[in-house]
Design a protein around this motif. Structure first.
Motif, PDB file in Angstrom:
ATOM      1  N   ASN A 269       0.483  -1.435   0.051  1.00 45.75           N
ATOM      2  CA  ASN A 269       0.011  -0.145  -0.139  1.00 45.75           C
ATOM      3  C   ASN A 269       0.796   1.482   0.485  1.00 45.75           C
ATOM      4  OD1 ASN A 269      -2.626  -1.190  -0.074  1.00 45.75           O
ATOM      5  ND2 ASN A 269      -3.075  -1.717   2.279  1.00 45.75           N
ATOM      6  N   LYS A 272      -0.064   4.337  -2.228  1.00 44.93           N
ATOM      7  CA  LYS A 272      -1.091   4.284  -2.790  1.00 44.93           C
ATOM      8  C   LYS A 272      -1.881   5.555  -2.481  1.00 44.93           C
ATOM      9  CE  LYS A 272      -5.816   1.580  -1.749  1.00 44.93           C
ATOM     10  NZ  LYS A 272      -5.964   0.758  -1.178  1.00 44.93           N
ATOM     11  N   ASN A 273      -3.177   6.142  -2.903  1.00 41.53           N
ATOM     12  CA  ASN A 273      -3.886   7.637  -2.519  1.00 41.53           C
ATOM     13  C   ASN A 273      -4.373   7.254  -1.540  1.00 41.53           C
ATOM     14  OD1 ASN A 273      -6.258   9.340  -2.630  1.00 41.53           O
ATOM     15  ND2 ASN A 273      -5.386   9.814  -4.444  1.00 41.53           N
ATOM     16  N   ILE A 274      -3.929   8.337  -0.648  1.00 40.54           N
ATOM     17  CA  ILE A 274      -4.137   9.049   1.200  1.00 40.54           C
ATOM     18  C   ILE A 274      -5.061   9.018   1.300  1.00 40.54           C
ATOM     19  CG2 ILE A 274      -3.145  10.358   2.650  1.00 40.54           C
ATOM     20  CD1 ILE A 274      -0.662   8.852   1.678  1.00 40.54           C
ATOM     21  N   PHE A 275      -5.696   9.477   0.736  1.00 40.72           N
ATOM     22  CA  PHE A 275      -7.683   9.983   0.613  1.00 40.72           C
ATOM     23  C   PHE A 275      -8.245   8.768   1.047  1.00 40.72           C
ATOM     24  CE2 PHE A 275      -6.134  13.601  -0.734  1.00 40.72           C
ATOM     25  CZ  PHE A 275      -6.811  14.368   0.240  1.00 40.72           C
ATOM     26  N   GLU A 276      -7.978   7.441   0.302  1.00 39.92           N
ATOM     27  CA  GLU A 276      -7.798   6.011  -0.195  1.00 39.92           C
ATOM     28  C   GLU A 276      -7.650   5.137   1.144  1.00 39.92           C
ATOM     29  OE1 GLU A 276      -7.407   4.021  -3.281  1.00 39.92           O
ATOM     30  OE2 GLU A 276      -8.100   5.419  -5.074  1.00 39.92           O
ATOM     31  N   LYS A 278      -6.659   6.754   4.525  1.00 40.96           N
ATOM     32  CA  LYS A 278      -7.816   6.936   5.292  1.00 40.96           C
ATOM     33  C   LYS A 278      -9.436   6.444   5.025  1.00 40.96           C
ATOM     34  CE  LYS A 278      -7.054  11.758   6.230  1.00 40.96           C
ATOM     35  NZ  LYS A 278      -7.417  13.633   6.424  1.00 40.96           N
ATOM     36  N   ASN A 279      -9.936   6.411   4.417  1.00 41.57           N
ATOM     37  CA  ASN A 279     -11.545   5.885   4.051  1.00 41.57           C
ATOM     38  C   ASN A 279     -11.479   4.359   4.207  1.00 41.57           C
ATOM     39  OD1 ASN A 279     -13.864   6.207   2.585  1.00 41.57           O
ATOM     40  ND2 ASN A 279     -13.738   5.166   1.215  1.00 41.57           N
ATOM     41  N   ARG A 315       3.939   7.543   2.839  1.00 45.26           N
ATOM     42  CA  ARG A 315       3.835   8.283   1.325  1.00 45.26           C
ATOM     43  C   ARG A 315       5.944   7.784   1.699  1.00 45.26           C
ATOM     44  NH1 ARG A 315       1.082  11.965   4.638  1.00 45.26           N
ATOM     45  NH2 ARG A 315      -0.165  13.064   3.433  1.00 45.26           N
TER      46      ARG A 315
END
Length: 355
Positions: A269, A272-276, A278-279, A315
Motif C-alpha cells: 500500500n 497508494k492514494n492517501i485519501f483512499e 484514510k477512508n 508516503r
C-alpha cells in the motif's frame, strides 16, 4: 577487531591463548583505548551537568547525519540510551546515555545545520521522540515506525487473551478459597462428631473445548497463533483457534480486526492514494467502535493521535528497521565484550564499529 563484532573467545581459542589474557592485551595495548582515554578524546562530548552528574555521550559524529534518519532507544546494561542513526549508511550519528529531552537537546543544538538537512525521521510513538522531532528536526517529516505500530496492535490482541485467562484464574482462586473454607468447617464437624475426617482434593471443573483442551490450557497455548495469519497456522493451531473462537468470540473479533489493520499497513500500500487509505482506516475504526472492546479501542486511540505520522509511512515507505538492526548488533557487541561491566571499553568499541 575494530571492523567486526568478533568474539574474543573464538580468537583466543584459535591462538590457544587465555580469553582473559587476550582481552587484556587488546584493551590495554592493541586497541588504542588507553591513548584515547589519556588524551580526553573518549570523553570529549560528555555533558557535565553538575559536579556530581555527567551524561555520557560515547558517540557524537555529526557527519553521519543525513537526509534519512532514525531515532530509537536501546538498553545497555541497566541504562537506557538514545541512538540517532543514518538509515542510508547504517552509521550511528549520536548515542546518549539518557532519555531526557534536555540532555538530547543540549547535544543536538550544537549541530543545528546538520539537523536542518534531515528530511525524513522515523521514530516510535513515544512522546519524547515526538518532541525531539518537532523541536530539533523541524524540517523533517515524521514517520511512525510500522513495526512499532504493529507491535502495539498485537499487544492489544494479546491483552484480551490475557484478560480472559486471568478471569478464569480468578474464578479458580475463588472456588479454591471456598473449598478450603468448606473443608475447614467439615473437619471441625467431624472432630465434634467423633468421625474420621478424610480430606477431599480440590478440583476446578472445566468443560473441554472441541480440540480436547480446557479453556485455561487453550488460552495459555494460543499466544503464538494470534501473531500469525490464518494461512500460517499449523493443523493443531487451526483446531485450537476454532475452539478458542467458539468459546470466546471476543478473541475472534480482535484477532480478525488486527489482521485487517495489518493488511492495511502492508508494504504493497506504500504510494497508494492517501485519501483512499484514510477512508479504509475510518471503516476499520467504525468496526472497532461497534465491537466495543477496550483493548482495541485503546489501540485505535493511539492511531488517531498519531495519524499523520502513520500515514507518512505510505508516503515514504520508511521504517526503523535499520535502528532495530543496529540494536541487535549492539547486543552482539555486549556478548562479545563479556557483558557491559567494562562499560568504557564497550563504548570505545561501539564507536569504532558503528560510527
Amino acid at each position: 577487531m575494530e571492523l567486526q563484532p568478533t568474539s574474543m573467545s573464538i580468537i583466543s581459542s584459535v591462538l590457544n591463548l587465555s580469553n582473559q589474557l587476550l582481552y587484556k592485551w587488546y584493551r590495554e595495548h592493541l586497541s588504542g583505548f588507553r591513548e584515547s582515554e589519556a588524551s580526553g578524546e573518549h570523553y570529549a562530548h560528555d555533558l557535565h551537568l553538575s559536579a556530581e552528574e555527567t551524561v555520557r555521550v560515547p558517540i557524537c559524529e555529526p557527519d553521519n547525519i543525513g537526509k534519512n534518519m532514525a531515532i530509537d532507544e536501546k538498553q545497555i546494561g541497566e541504562d537506557m540510551h538514545t541512538i540517532l542513526s543514518n538509515r542510508d549508511t547504517g552509521r550511528i550519528a549520536i548515542m546518549i546515555d539518557s532519555l531526557r529531552f534536555s540532555d538530547i537537546e543540549k547535544v543536538l543544538r550544537k549541530y543545528g545545520n546538520e539537523c536542518r538537512a534531515v528530511e525524513v525521521l522515523t521514530r516510535d510513538l513515544l512522546p519524547l521522540y515526538r518532541k525531539v522531532g518537532n523541536e530539533l528536526f523541524f524540517n523533517a517529516s515524521h514517520t511512525a515506525d510500522k513495526f512499532h505500530v504493529i507491535r502495539l496492535l498485537l499487544e492489544a490482541c494479546q491483552d484480551v487473551r490475557v484478560r480472559l485467562r486471568q478471569d478464569l484464574l480468578r474464578e479458580r482462586r475463588k472456588q479454591y478459597e471456598a473449598h478450603k473454607k468448606q473443608e475447614k468447617e467439615r473437619k471441625k464437624r467431624c472432630e465434634s462428631e467423633g468421625t474420621v475426617y478424610v480430606k477431599q482434593a480440590f478440583k476446578f471443573e472445566e468443560t473441554e473445548l472441541s480440540n480436547g483442551e480446557t479453556p485455561l490450557e487453550a488460552l495459555a497455548r494460543s499466544r503464538y497463533l494470534l501473531f500469525k495469519y490464518p494461512y500460517d497456522w499449523t493443523e493443531k493451531q487451526t483446531l485450537r483457534a476454532q475452539a478458542i473462537f467458539e468459546k470466546y468470540p471476543e478473541i475472534e473479533l480482535v484477532y480478525y480486526r488486527s489482521c485487517e489493520f495489518r493488511n492495511w499497513m502492508k508494504k504493497e500500500n506504500v504510494g497508494k492514494n492517501i485519501f483512499e487509505l484514510k477512508n479504509e482506516l475510518r471503516q476499520w475504526m467504525r468496526k472497532v467502535e461497534q465491537d466495543d472492546i477496550d483493548e482495541m479501542l485503546n489501540f485505535m486511540s493511539i492511531v488517531e493521535r498519531n495519524l499523520l505520522e502513520i500515514l507518512n509511512y505510505f508516503r515514504f515507505g520508511a521504517t526503523n528497521a535499520i535502528a532495530e538492526n543496529i540494536n541487535s548488533k549492539i547486543q552482539r557487541f555486549i556478548t562479545c565484550n563479556q557483558g557491559t561491566r567494562d562499560r568504557e571499553f564497550f563504548y570505545f568499541r561501539c564507536k569504532k564499529y558503528f560510527s
